[in-house]
Enzyme design. Structure first.
Site, PDB file in Angstrom:
ATOM      1  N   GLU A 226      22.511  39.324  29.784  1.00 50.68           N
ATOM      2  CA  GLU A 226      23.524  40.359  29.601  1.00 50.68           C
ATOM      3  C   GLU A 226      23.106  41.674  30.250  1.00 50.68           C
ATOM      4  OE1 GLU A 226      26.668  42.862  28.231  1.00 50.68           O
ATOM      5  OE2 GLU A 226      26.466  40.748  28.773  1.00 50.68           O
TER       6      GLU A 226
ATOM      7  N   HIS B 146      23.235  41.587  34.026  1.00 52.40           N
ATOM      8  CA  HIS B 146      24.620  41.696  34.496  1.00 52.40           C
ATOM      9  C   HIS B 146      25.084  43.148  34.460  1.00 52.40           C
ATOM     10  CE1 HIS B 146      28.787  40.966  35.237  1.00 52.40           C
ATOM     11  NE2 HIS B 146      29.158  41.273  34.003  1.00 52.40           N
TER      12      HIS B 146
ATOM     13  N   HIS C 111      39.841  40.389  31.661  1.00 52.09           N
ATOM     14  CA  HIS C 111      38.600  41.006  32.147  1.00 52.09           C
ATOM     15  C   HIS C 111      38.135  40.289  33.408  1.00 52.09           C
ATOM     16  CE1 HIS C 111      34.037  41.803  31.466  1.00 52.09           C
ATOM     17  NE2 HIS C 111      34.535  42.608  32.369  1.00 52.09           N
TER      18      HIS C 111
ATOM     19  N   HIS D  81      46.396  23.906  32.834  1.00 49.00           N
ATOM     20  CA  HIS D  81      45.598  24.427  33.945  1.00 49.00           C
ATOM     21  C   HIS D  81      45.507  23.401  35.068  1.00 49.00           C
ATOM     22  CE1 HIS D  81      42.651  26.548  36.221  1.00 49.00           C
ATOM     23  NE2 HIS D  81      41.698  25.669  35.999  1.00 49.00           N
TER      24      HIS D  81
ATOM     25  N   HIS E 115      32.640  26.559  40.497  1.00 50.29           N
ATOM     26  CA  HIS E 115      34.096  26.574  40.331  1.00 50.29           C
ATOM     27  C   HIS E 115      34.631  28.000  40.386  1.00 50.29           C
ATOM     28  CE1 HIS E 115      37.927  24.903  39.079  1.00 50.29           C
ATOM     29  NE2 HIS E 115      38.004  25.798  38.093  1.00 50.29           N
TER      30      HIS E 115
END
Length: 322
Positions: free
Chosen positions: A61, A64, A126, A220, A286
């Site tokens: 975290e 990032h 987000h 999806h 992906h």
């Protein structure tokens, strides 16, 4: 202050794109490893410290956050550089501003998600905003490369015939691709990826029982199938109807190639769900493929709009910048 030339602006845009790439990559790692609260409900501090304890979650975290901060600084740098030294290229200045705006927006949303917590729908947005920031940096890099190749002119004498129908179709495909990305992000944030076991069938059926996570995952898949068909049609016309434009043909091929790879990487996610050590790599691939495809589509949308202008308008634009 020494004036930056087109080559230096190009490399600055490349650096910004690379930083944005790692910021997007890092965001995916945070999501897929469930490290979003690795620093607790604190921001910008991590467990009350600027340098947190080296737990895996906090390290992921906090790394990032640092890369996202660097993305913000590089975005400010390209805005300043292109607004000062690329005054003839309004398109590149716009890309730089969009990069900065959406880096700031996604950073604020990330901070709010840490401090207050957010719903799956908001978390999906987000990712959507970070995707726009990534796409803007990619468009800036591609545009700066073309500017350097064209020796800094605003528009060259390009008389490629781009019909309004093809232009509108490209724009429609680009907008639709963003919707598909949002649905995919929603699948991820609701942990619905396992709703459909097997691929291409969903739980052994062509049309499964559309409830709960199964319905979300199947929706999806169908959206991604329609996107693949639409991108393939777009690429076909980009390649065969624009023989005089190597750029449009290349962008069309790149878009359909990335879309096809994205579909197969989605299948890879399904088959690696029970293997966490492989699943994380399939999920990262992906997301990066769909992000790259969206960036290519965005740039293609701008180029068909520019090339769709009347030749007279192009000549006037060129003449005004000589």
């Amino acid at each position: 202050m020494r004036k930056l030339n087109t080559k230096q602006l190009k490399w600055l845009s490349y650096v910004t794109f690379v930083v944005m790439f790692f910021a997007t990559f890092g965001g995916t790692v945070v999501t897929k490893t469930a490290s979003g609260l690795g620093c607790g409900h604190e921001w910008p501090l991590c467990h009350g410290q600027f340098v947190p304890a080296h737990t895996v979650a906090s390290l992921i975290e906090y790394s990032h956050r640092l890369v996202s901060g660097l993305a913000g600084l590089s975005s400010v740098a390209v805005v300043v550089a292109f607004w000062l030294y690329a005054k003839k290229r309004k398109d590149l200045r716009m890309y730089s501003v969009l990069t900065l705006i959406f880096v700031i927006v996604q950073a604020i949303m990330g901070a709010l998600a840490v401090v207050y917590g957010q719903s799956s729908a908001v978390l999906a947005f987000h990712f959507g905003f970070s995707l726009i920031a990534f796409a803007s940096s990619l468009m800036l890099a591609l545009g700066a490369r073309k500017m350097d190749k064209d020796n800094g002119t605003s528009l060259r004498k390009e008389f490629v015939s781009v019909s309004p129908v093809f232009r509108n179709f490209v724009w429609a495909v680009t907008i639709y691709s963003y919707i598909v990305v949002y649905v995919g992000a929603y699948v991820s944030h609701t942990s619905s990826a396992g709703g459909c076991s097997g691929w291409p069938l969903c739980n052994g059926k062509i049309i499964p029982d559309l409830t709960g996570s199964v319905g979300i995952a199947f929706m999806h898949r169908m959206a991604a199938l329609v996107l693949l068909i639409a991108v393939a049609i777009m690429a076909h016309y980009a390649y065969w109807m624009h023989r005089k434009s190597r750029e449009l043909r290349s962008l069309g091929v790149a878009a359909v190639t990335l879309c096809l790879l994205q579909v197969f990487s989605g299948a890879g996610i399904v088959y690696t769900l029970s293997k966490p050590e492989l699943y994380i790599f399939a999920a990262l691939l992906h997301n990066l493929l769909i992000s790259s495809m969206f960036g290519v589509l965005c740039y293609l949308s701008v180029r068909v709009w520019q090339l769709g202008k009347k030749p007279v308008e192009q000549l006037e634009t060129v003449a005004s910048n000589v």
